[in-house]
Enzyme design. Structure first.
Site, PDB file in Angstrom:
ATOM      1  N   ASP A 223      22.717  -9.795   3.814  1.00  0.00           N
ATOM      2  CA  ASP A 223      23.793  -9.745   4.801  1.00  0.00           C
ATOM      3  C   ASP A 223      24.262  -8.298   4.892  1.00  0.00           C
ATOM      4  OD1 ASP A 223      26.240  -9.680   6.107  1.00  0.00           O
ATOM      5  OD2 ASP A 223      27.040 -11.462   5.124  1.00  0.00           O
TER       6      ASP A 223
ATOM      7  N   LYS B  62      28.643  -6.110  13.660  1.00  0.00           N
ATOM      8  CA  LYS B  62      29.701  -5.096  13.611  1.00  0.00           C
ATOM      9  C   LYS B  62      29.345  -3.792  14.315  1.00  0.00           C
ATOM     10  CE  LYS B  62      32.384  -6.809   9.652  1.00  0.00           C
ATOM     11  NZ  LYS B  62      33.655  -7.031  10.344  1.00  0.00           N
TER      12      LYS B  62
ATOM     13  N   PHE C 260      31.409 -12.560   1.374  1.00  0.00           N
ATOM     14  CA  PHE C 260      31.962 -12.994   2.664  1.00  0.00           C
ATOM     15  C   PHE C 260      30.825 -12.978   3.678  1.00  0.00           C
ATOM     16  CE2 PHE C 260      33.929 -12.796   6.775  1.00  0.00           C
ATOM     17  CZ  PHE C 260      34.981 -13.683   6.661  1.00  0.00           C
TER      18      PHE C 260
END
Length: 395
Positions: free
Chosen positions: A216, A246, A129
């Site tokens: 990532d 995040k 993702f």
């Protein structure tokens, strides 16, 4: 129920949260919940941490926005801090993880164009993702979230996760690959942890082929894995590009794409930009987060708490037939069941605990790094009890 004024892409949301403090959230009925999700790995310092709150207040009183036409001190300070801690050379700031990954993809495309490749390819993995923009959606290995958005951009080659041999095989079949984009640990894919030699093999392959190794770390960075970045669990290993977001802002939107070596020179004046990327407020919050992680020893704390949580979950779920595996690193914990288990989210909420289920059958725990030992034990006891009861009913 969500207001009809909002697009309904998040489905039927039945819980309204109004306040947060430390490791807890309160709803509009003043019921308290222990947060074992941290806004999906965002609030690693818990909610309304005093250091972040003070930094935001001070910066809001000083300068919120002036644009990237000018030098901005908080941006430069956060950039220097990230570069120092990561081993990278420079950074581009954005507003989200998806935007940070877009920057990484553009770096790879820029390299491919410099090499006169008509369609440079990036290797990505199943179960990944990377975001919901068109490019990051294409890189994402989940057909369900891609559905309805065709045509998707070309330029991606997909292989199974944790299969270095499959990527080595691609090297023999394609002469237009420029990069690998991979998560050190798959988050949305179910807290999937690769073999210990996976990233080192990818690093070696990229060195041999002249590819960029792009990691990532949107979900894994900022101390959550027990290191500031998950790649730092491998001594001496450095990516060419790493993205984070995040937990960097503890709730303030921010993303960062860090690069080194050749990758750090690909963006020149006018090649990429963002109106709000690197704004003083977000950067001041990010700097407060990194300083607090160091000052309060929270990265080391995440490693210890993760071991405690894993040990207790494994002990309390031993012999539970419907549990396939309990796995994790630091405070990235997944409990994989042999069947879909989305209803566990509501069951946990009824017990005052916020969790989520990803990949359909994996209970995902991403609690704050500020948990007490008692709160850590409470999460393990509550989740284990709910899983056992669920398994018995399913039998």
């Amino acid at each position: 129920m969500a207001s009809p004024a909002l697009m309904q892409n998040y489905g039927n949301r039945t819980l309204t949260l109004v306040r947060g403090e430390g490791n807890y959230l309160w709803d509009d009925s003043d019921r308290r919940y222990l947060d074992a999700l941290s806004g999906i790995a965002v609030c690693g310092l818990g909610h309304c941490h005093p250091a972040v709150t003070m930094a935001i207040q001070e910066q809001a009183n000083t300068l919120l926005h002036a644009s990237n036409l000018y030098n901005l001190q908080p941006q430069e300070q956060l950039g220097e801090k990230l570069v120092s801690l990561s081993g990278m050379d420079n950074v581009f700031f954005s507003n989200s993880g998806a935007e940070a990954n877009e920057a990484a993809i553009k770096l790879a495309r820029k390299l491919g164009n410099e090499r006169n490749l008509a369609c440079p390819k990036i290797v990505v993995t199943e179960g990944a993702f990377h975001g919901r923009t068109l490019a990051t959606l294409t890189a994402t290995g989940n057909p369900k979230v891609q559905q309805g958005f065709a045509p998707l951009p070309e330029g991606f080659l997909r292989v199974p996760f944790n299969d270095a041999a499959a990527i080595e095989k691609l090297a023999d079949e394609h002469d237009d690959i420029v990069a690998i984009l991979v998560e050190p640990i798959q988050g949305e894919g179910g807290i999937r942890i690769p073999d210990a030699d996976y990233l080192p093999r990818l690093r070696s392959l990229c060195d041999q082929q002249g590819w960029l190794l792009m990691l990532d770390e949107i979900q894994t960075a900022n101390g959550r894995s027990g290191k500031l970045f998950a790649y730092q669990h491998h001594d001496g290993l450095l990516p060419d590009v790493v993205t984070t977001a995040k937990g960097l802002g503890n709730g303030v939107p921010i993303g960062a794409c860090l690069a080194r070596g050749k990758a750090a020179t690909l963006f020149t004046a006018g090649a990429h930009g963002s109106t709000f990327g690197g704004n003083p407020l977000a950067c001041r919050a990010g700097l407060a987060v990194l300083e607090t992680l160091e000052k309060e020893w929270l990265i080391e704390r995440a490693e210890n708490l993760g071991t405690q949580l894993l040990d207790q979950l494994n002990s309390e779920l031993a012999g539970c037939d419907h549990v396939k595996e309990v796995r994790g690193l630091g405070l990235l914990i997944g409990i994989e069941l042999d069947r879909p288990c989305a209803e566990l989210v509501d069951l946990a909420r009824a017990h005052g605990l916020l969790i989520n289920v990803t990949a359909g059958n994996v209970v995902r725990l991403l609690p704050p790094l500020t948990l007490t030992d008692a709160e850590c034990s409470q999460i393990a006891t509550t989740v284990a009890s709910l899983v056992r009861d669920f398994a018995q009913q399913a039998a």
